[in-house]
Design a protein around this motif. Structure first.
Motif, PDB file in Angstrom:
ATOM      1  N   ALA A 397      21.790 -10.126  -4.299  1.00 31.97           N
ATOM      2  CA  ALA A 397      21.821  -9.723  -5.707  1.00 31.97           C
ATOM      3  C   ALA A 397      22.951  -8.733  -5.955  1.00 31.97           C
ATOM      4  N   LYS A 398      23.597  -8.853  -7.114  1.00 32.21           N
ATOM      5  CA  LYS A 398      24.709  -7.973  -7.461  1.00 32.21           C
ATOM      6  C   LYS A 398      24.241  -6.712  -8.177  1.00 32.21           C
ATOM      7  N   SER A 399      22.980  -6.668  -8.553  1.00 28.74           N
ATOM      8  CA  SER A 399      22.429  -5.464  -9.174  1.00 28.74           C
ATOM      9  C   SER A 399      20.971  -5.346  -8.767  1.00 28.74           C
ATOM     10  N   ASN A 400      20.540  -4.131  -8.503  1.00 31.19           N
ATOM     11  CA  ASN A 400      19.165  -3.884  -8.103  1.00 31.19           C
ATOM     12  C   ASN A 400      18.539  -2.865  -9.044  1.00 31.19           C
ATOM     13  N   PHE A 401      17.291  -3.098  -9.374  1.00 34.08           N
ATOM     14  CA  PHE A 401      16.565  -2.205 -10.267  1.00 34.08           C
ATOM     15  C   PHE A 401      15.373  -1.627  -9.520  1.00 34.08           C
ATOM     16  N   GLY A 402      15.293  -0.301  -9.473  1.00 39.59           N
ATOM     17  CA  GLY A 402      14.132   0.353  -8.895  1.00 39.59           C
ATOM     18  C   GLY A 402      14.046   0.224  -7.386  1.00 39.59           C
ATOM     19  N   ASP A 403      12.947   0.724  -6.864  1.00 38.48           N
ATOM     20  CA  ASP A 403      12.692   0.722  -5.424  1.00 38.48           C
ATOM     21  C   ASP A 403      12.040  -0.601  -5.038  1.00 38.48           C
ATOM     22  N   GLN A 404      12.695  -1.360  -4.186  1.00 38.29           N
ATOM     23  CA  GLN A 404      12.163  -2.643  -3.742  1.00 38.29           C
ATOM     24  C   GLN A 404      11.812  -2.601  -2.255  1.00 38.29           C
ATOM     25  N   SER A 405      11.375  -1.438  -1.789  1.00 36.02           N
ATOM     26  CA  SER A 405      10.915  -1.310  -0.409  1.00 36.02           C
ATOM     27  C   SER A 405       9.404  -1.503  -0.358  1.00 36.02           C
ATOM     28  N   TYR A 406       8.906  -1.720   0.853  1.00 35.44           N
ATOM     29  CA  TYR A 406       7.493  -2.106   0.977  1.00 35.44           C
ATOM     30  C   TYR A 406       7.026  -1.866   2.402  1.00 35.44           C
ATOM     31  N   MET A 407       5.746  -1.507   2.543  1.00 34.22           N
ATOM     32  CA  MET A 407       5.128  -1.343   3.851  1.00 34.22           C
ATOM     33  C   MET A 407       3.705  -1.904   3.780  1.00 34.22           C
ATOM     34  N   PRO A 408       3.355  -2.865   4.634  1.00 35.94           N
ATOM     35  CA  PRO A 408       2.004  -3.447   4.576  1.00 35.94           C
ATOM     36  C   PRO A 408       0.927  -2.407   4.872  1.00 35.94           C
ATOM     37  N   MET A 409      -0.232  -2.591   4.245  1.00 32.05           N
ATOM     38  CA  MET A 409      -1.384  -1.715   4.448  1.00 32.05           C
ATOM     39  C   MET A 409      -2.554  -2.572   4.935  1.00 32.05           C
ATOM     40  N   TYR A 410      -3.249  -2.071   5.964  1.00 24.45           N
ATOM     41  CA  TYR A 410      -4.311  -2.858   6.588  1.00 24.45           C
ATOM     42  C   TYR A 410      -5.641  -2.110   6.563  1.00 24.45           C
ATOM     43  N   THR A 411      -6.718  -2.889   6.660  1.00 24.87           N
ATOM     44  CA  THR A 411      -8.056  -2.310   6.672  1.00 24.87           C
ATOM     45  C   THR A 411      -8.189  -1.303   7.809  1.00 24.87           C
ATOM     46  N   TYR A 412      -8.740  -0.132   7.489  1.00 23.73           N
ATOM     47  CA  TYR A 412      -8.974   0.899   8.497  1.00 23.73           C
ATOM     48  C   TYR A 412     -10.346   1.496   8.236  1.00 23.73           C
ATOM     49  N   ALA A 413     -11.300   1.183   9.092  1.00 21.02           N
ATOM     50  CA  ALA A 413     -12.673   1.648   8.915  1.00 21.02           C
ATOM     51  C   ALA A 413     -12.737   3.150   9.126  1.00 21.02           C
ATOM     52  N   GLN A 414     -13.386   3.842   8.204  1.00 23.37           N
ATOM     53  CA  GLN A 414     -13.507   5.293   8.275  1.00 23.37           C
ATOM     54  C   GLN A 414     -14.951   5.702   8.022  1.00 23.37           C
ATOM     55  N   PRO A 415     -15.356   6.885   8.499  1.00 22.98           N
ATOM     56  CA  PRO A 415     -16.692   7.369   8.152  1.00 22.98           C
ATOM     57  C   PRO A 415     -16.838   7.458   6.645  1.00 22.98           C
ATOM     58  N   SER A 416     -17.983   7.066   6.140  1.00 22.88           N
ATOM     59  CA  SER A 416     -18.200   7.046   4.697  1.00 22.88           C
ATOM     60  C   SER A 416     -19.316   8.002   4.318  1.00 22.88           C
ATOM     61  N   GLN A 417     -19.153   8.651   3.159  1.00 24.73           N
ATOM     62  CA  GLN A 417     -20.195   9.539   2.660  1.00 24.73           C
ATOM     63  C   GLN A 417     -21.355   8.741   2.076  1.00 24.73           C
ATOM     64  N   ARG A 418     -21.068   7.494   1.723  1.00 25.57           N
ATOM     65  CA  ARG A 418     -22.104   6.667   1.132  1.00 25.57           C
ATOM     66  C   ARG A 418     -22.975   6.071   2.226  1.00 25.57           C
ATOM     67  N   GLN A 419     -24.274   6.088   2.012  1.00 17.10           N
ATOM     68  CA  GLN A 419     -25.196   5.574   3.013  1.00 17.10           C
ATOM     69  C   GLN A 419     -25.103   4.059   3.083  1.00 17.10           C
ATOM     70  N   CYS A 420     -24.955   3.538   4.286  1.00  9.31           N
ATOM     71  CA  CYS A 420     -24.907   2.089   4.464  1.00  9.31           C
ATOM     72  C   CYS A 420     -26.316   1.545   4.603  1.00  9.31           C
ATOM     73  N   PRO A 421     -26.627   0.412   3.990  1.00  7.65           N
ATOM     74  CA  PRO A 421     -27.930  -0.201   4.202  1.00  7.65           C
ATOM     75  C   PRO A 421     -28.056  -0.701   5.627  1.00  7.65           C
ATOM     76  N   THR A 422     -29.260  -0.768   6.108  1.00 10.01           N
ATOM     77  CA  THR A 422     -29.488  -1.243   7.464  1.00 10.01           C
ATOM     78  C   THR A 422     -29.104  -2.706   7.569  1.00 10.01           C
ATOM     79  N   ALA A 423     -28.312  -3.026   8.574  1.00  7.87           N
ATOM     80  CA  ALA A 423     -27.866  -4.405   8.759  1.00  7.87           C
ATOM     81  C   ALA A 423     -28.851  -5.149   9.642  1.00  7.87           C
ATOM     82  N   HIS A 424     -29.039  -6.400   9.347  1.00 11.55           N
ATOM     83  CA  HIS A 424     -29.906  -7.249  10.158  1.00 11.55           C
ATOM     84  C   HIS A 424     -29.040  -8.318  10.793  1.00 11.55           C
TER      85      HIS A 424
END
Length: 450
Positions: A397-424
């Motif tokens: 491209a001969k002209s660029n507008f704005g920031d066209q950079s990017y970094m993928p984001m992936y699921t990362y399990a973290q401790p949660s304040q919300r109570q999880c229901p019991t899994a069966h």
């Protein structure tokens, strides 16, 4: 003056001009950008991608059309060299280019104008054009590697007659839905290994290893519980027993293939003297942020945990246990694990040594029920260890507008304040069922894994 000659003259003037002069030449278009609703940057297959294209024009601008498209592409490229000798004895070095490519998504719409070659004039002012695309399902997860990538982005273009087109791209992350609560990921992989220490008349004894994991599917941010033992029946001292998380990436083209492997993190035990043993019982091993498992072509990503005993001045016996890196956290432990820090004797490899486990408050989170699982807390997202921003704009491209950079984001399990229901997670004999309802686009039981 013919149209071709005008184009040649414009190209010569454009190439010989300064950046400031070029800015004046394209000043009709002051702003050109893509915005995704809610600044959302992580999606799942089957979701809608809603947004708008912003066009800010100072005076009427000739164009054929303004279009927008959603692109998904899996691509890899690498080179190899070979030397040939001709009949006169002269040698020549050739460079071979190997390319693999698969179009994953190609959806488009016209926002202004039409598809004919006759141009129209875009009116001045600020204009907002809405768009909506639906991601197909299934799709592989986003990935950025040195040799290839799996990339998804929105591209909009001003198609101008006899002039260079204006293009803008905005990339986003797609995470394939891999539910590690499904029965095929609950099996506990294990292995054994024996090695004779020494050779011929210098045999000093045998070395026996056993290793297993608590299950075969995990989500980054969770802990692998390592179980291993080493019986050193030789008279020699072993440096240590260790476990290494390894990422394998495979690239394939029509005429060749190549692979790369890298160690991400490791856990090391203590020295094992002769006639002694070392054992681990549910030793926690934190998984840092990494891309999910990808089983497609031309780019695929897999993981394994390698157990090995370091034998001084000898070959290390190895047990390699394959695991799946998922995107739906393990329900019985999600939000309940007491420690999300690197345990004692766990180390990140040298290139990732600066990484520190993030806190839950420092990570962006998905909205509730983003995965279609309303009974678990929304996941958080993190960039993969060792990753950096990449430019996704059109390099031609001969002209660029704005920031066209990017970094993928992936699921990362973290401790949660919300109570999880019991899994069966009990399954009737002979009739295993998923612990969560299937997602749109997948057959009952979730995505198939070959």
């Amino acid at each position: 003056m013919t149209a071709l000659r005008r184009l040649v003259i414009f190209y010569i003037v454009f190439k010989s001009s300064t950046p400031q002069q070029r800015g004046k030449m394209v000043r009709k278009l002051q702003n050109f950008q893509v915005e995704i609703d809610g600044n959302k940057d992580v999606f799942y297959p089957g979701e809608q991608v809603n947004g708008a294209v912003i066009v800010d024009v100072t005076q009427p601008m000739k164009c054929n059309k303004i279009n927008v498209k959603l692109v998904g592409l899996s691509y890899c490229h690498w080179t190899t060299t070979r030397t040939e000798r001709d009949s006169q004895g002269n040698t020549r070095t050739h460079t071979d280019h190997h390319v693999g490519s698969q179009q994953l998504v190609d959806l488009q719409a016209i926002l202004f104008g039409w598809s004919s070659t006759e141009h129209v004039k875009h009116p001045p002012g600020r204009h907002v054009y809405q768009f909506t695309f639906t991601l197909p399902s299934p799709l592989p997860s986003s990935f950025e590697g040195g040799t290839g990538h799996i990339r998804y982005y929105i591209e909009t273009k001003v198609d101008r007659p006899w002039k260079f087109d204006h293009k803008v791209r905005k990339a986003f992350t797609v995470n394939e839905v891999i539910d590690i609560n499904l029965p095929q990921y609950l099996a506990s992989p294990s292995g054994t290994k024996q090695k004779q220490i020494g050779c011929l008349c210098c045999v000093s004894g045998n070395l026996s290893m056993q290793a297993s994991l608590d299950r075969s599917g995990y989500c980054p941010g969770e802990q692998i519980f390592l179980n291993a033992s080493c019986e050193n029946d030789s008279t020699r001292e072993m440096s240590c027993m260790r476990a290494i998380l390894v990422q394998n990436v495979h690239y394939s083209a029509s005429d060749a293939s190549t692979s790369s492997s890298r160690a991400i993190a490791r856990f090391e035990g203590q020295t094992i003297p002769g006639r002694s043993q070392d054992s681990w019982n549910n030793q926690p091993f934190l998984i840092p942020p990494v891309p999910p498992t990808i089983q497609t072509s031309p780019v695929s990503v897999s993981y394994q945990v390698k157990f090995e005993v370091r034998v001084p001045w000898g070959f290390n016996p190895v047990i390699a246990l394959h695991i799946t890196m998922g995107t739906v956290p393990f329900r019985p432990s999600y939000g309940r694990q007491s420690s999300f820090q690197l345990s004692e004797s766990q180390y990140m490899e040298m290139e990732f040594a600066h990484w520190v486990p993030p806190t839950a408050s420092a990570l962006p989170s998905a909205p509730p029920a983003a995965l279609g699982y309303p009974d678990i807390p929304p996941p958080s997202y993190a960039a993969a260890v060792g990753s950096s921003s990449v430019f996704v704009g059109d390099k031609e491209a001969k002209s660029n507008f704005g920031d066209q950079s990017y970094m993928p984001m992936y699921t990362y399990a973290q401790p949660s304040q919300r109570q999880c229901p019991t899994a069966h997670l009990t399954f009737p004999p002979g009739q295993p069922e998923a612990s969560a309802p299937p997602l749109p686009g997948y057959p009952e039981g979730g995505p198939s894994r070959s």
